[in-house]
Design an enzyme around this catalytic site. Sequence first.
Site, mmCIF file in Angstrom:
data_model
loop_
_atom_site.group_PDB
_atom_site.id
_atom_site.type_symbol
_atom_site.label_atom_id
_atom_site.label_comp_id
_atom_site.label_asym_id
_atom_site.label_seq_id
_atom_site.Cartn_x
_atom_site.Cartn_y
_atom_site.Cartn_z
ATOM 1 N N ASP A 49 0.857 -1.183 0.000
ATOM 2 C CA ASP A 49 0.000 0.000 0.000
ATOM 3 C C ASP A 49 0.898 1.241 0.000
ATOM 4 O O ASP A 49 2.123 1.129 0.046
ATOM 5 C CB ASP A 49 -0.987 -0.035 1.178
ATOM 6 C CG ASP A 49 -0.284 -0.050 2.531
ATOM 7 O OD1 ASP A 49 0.934 0.212 2.584
ATOM 8 O OD2 ASP A 49 -0.962 -0.333 3.533
ATOM 9 N N ASP A 223 -8.108 -6.895 -0.140
ATOM 10 C CA ASP A 223 -7.120 -7.241 0.878
ATOM 11 C C ASP A 223 -7.738 -6.957 2.221
ATOM 12 O O ASP A 223 -8.573 -6.066 2.352
ATOM 13 C CB ASP A 223 -5.849 -6.382 0.726
ATOM 14 C CG ASP A 223 -6.053 -4.976 1.247
ATOM 15 O OD1 ASP A 223 -6.599 -4.156 0.488
ATOM 16 O OD2 ASP A 223 -5.720 -4.705 2.406
ATOM 17 N N CYS A 261 -13.793 -28.709 6.610
ATOM 18 C CA CYS A 261 -12.511 -28.056 6.370
ATOM 19 C C CYS A 261 -11.363 -29.057 6.468
ATOM 20 O O CYS A 261 -11.358 -29.930 7.331
ATOM 21 C CB CYS A 261 -12.321 -26.930 7.380
ATOM 22 S SG CYS A 261 -10.796 -25.999 7.136
ATOM 23 N N CYS A 263 -8.084 -28.043 6.779
ATOM 24 C CA CYS A 263 -6.891 -27.364 7.304
ATOM 25 C C CYS A 263 -6.348 -28.128 8.523
ATOM 26 O O CYS A 263 -7.064 -28.929 9.127
ATOM 27 C CB CYS A 263 -7.228 -25.916 7.682
ATOM 28 S SG CYS A 263 -7.841 -25.704 9.360
ATOM 29 N N CYS A 266 -8.487 -28.066 11.738
ATOM 30 C CA CYS A 266 -9.719 -28.857 11.721
ATOM 31 C C CYS A 266 -9.440 -30.363 11.635
ATOM 32 O O CYS A 266 -10.200 -31.170 12.150
ATOM 33 C CB CYS A 266 -10.616 -28.426 10.567
ATOM 34 S SG CYS A 266 -11.285 -26.767 10.814
ATOM 35 N N HIS A 292 -6.624 -21.790 9.941
ATOM 36 C CA HIS A 292 -7.986 -22.130 9.514
ATOM 37 C C HIS A 292 -8.630 -20.986 8.732
ATOM 38 O O HIS A 292 -9.220 -21.202 7.665
ATOM 39 C CB HIS A 292 -8.873 -22.489 10.718
ATOM 40 C CG HIS A 292 -10.314 -22.530 10.336
ATOM 41 N ND1 HIS A 292 -10.903 -23.631 9.739
ATOM 42 C CD2 HIS A 292 -11.273 -21.565 10.367
ATOM 43 C CE1 HIS A 292 -12.158 -23.339 9.434
ATOM 44 N NE2 HIS A 292 -12.417 -22.102 9.808
HETATM 45 ZN ZN ZN Z 1 -10.151 -25.497 9.246
#
Ligand code: ZN
Length: 332
Positions: A49, A223, A261, A263, A266, A292
């Site tokens: 930025d 963003d 999920c 990830c 999880c 996550h």
């Molecule tokens: Zn997750």
Amino acid sequence: MLPENVAATGADIVLGNTYHLMLRPTAERIAGLGGLHKFMHWQRPILTDSGGFQVMSLAKLRKLTEAGVKFRSHIDGSEHMLTPERSIEIQRLLGSDIVMCFDECTPFGADEQAAMESMRLSMRWAKRSREAFGGRPGHALFSIQQGGLFAELRAESAEKLRAIGFDGYAIGGLAVGEGQQAMFEVLDYAPEMLPADRPRYLMGVGKPDDIVGAVARGIDMMDCVLPSRSGRTGQVFTHRGALNIKNTRHQNDPRPLDEHCTCPACKNYSRAYLHHVFRSREMISGMLLTWHNLHYYQVLMQAIRDAISNGQFAAFEKAFTQQQSQGDIDPV
Ligand SMILES: [Zn+2]
């Protein structure tokens, strides 16, 4: 998050803050150490930025003139001057791939006269940013449309930016407290004022439903600190909406945050564990929740891209809204 973990979630690009980096450790030091990509071990694209937003929100004793903004650092009180030319120079020293024009983010609540003067100053600064940037093959310069909540000012701003010509066009001055409804009202007309063959970038947005609503209105990129900041403060985004891991309802819950999920948080940890480490202020809490959230955002963006490619975005948006409104799963 290690940079390689961030990349593993599917992220292609990260954002660096000019304001923070110019004060500490300084752009010159980073340049001397080989540039921001090498310094932070991120070999993919970096967008920086311009520093304008944080100068207005964080710095002390700001003095705004035609030349730029003189301010005192919020860290040690030292005096600095940020101008369009200096902002572009700092972003070049950092080695940024996508450079943003220096602008004044018109504050929320500005009346039409104030929004007009602020926007016109930003447009003069955009021209100076363009001249300072020059020609840098392989690097892009994006400009920022301003104009507050006023359609005529947004149109004037877009016209001035198109006349100068940029590689991409951001929509600035939103997500500054006006609320989702007012933001969507601007996005109903602002994106189409900008060239359709260039990225249209909504700065500082947002929650999952902000993103889906913005894409529906023509936005290509955004963003936001939200996935990582929320990860540190216990807020978790799932396909059934947001939840807060600090709530006691999670303390005996053996289930993952989101059963869909994949990830690491999880796959390997229960809500009860994540609740415990959050309450105990263990660093792994921020790590897992951030992982996550970043994963969730990447999955969401991929689903959006797929829906657009398949011509199914309207159906996707409807299903997304329906799922989000379900709310979190019932307590155990
Ligand atoms: Zn997750």
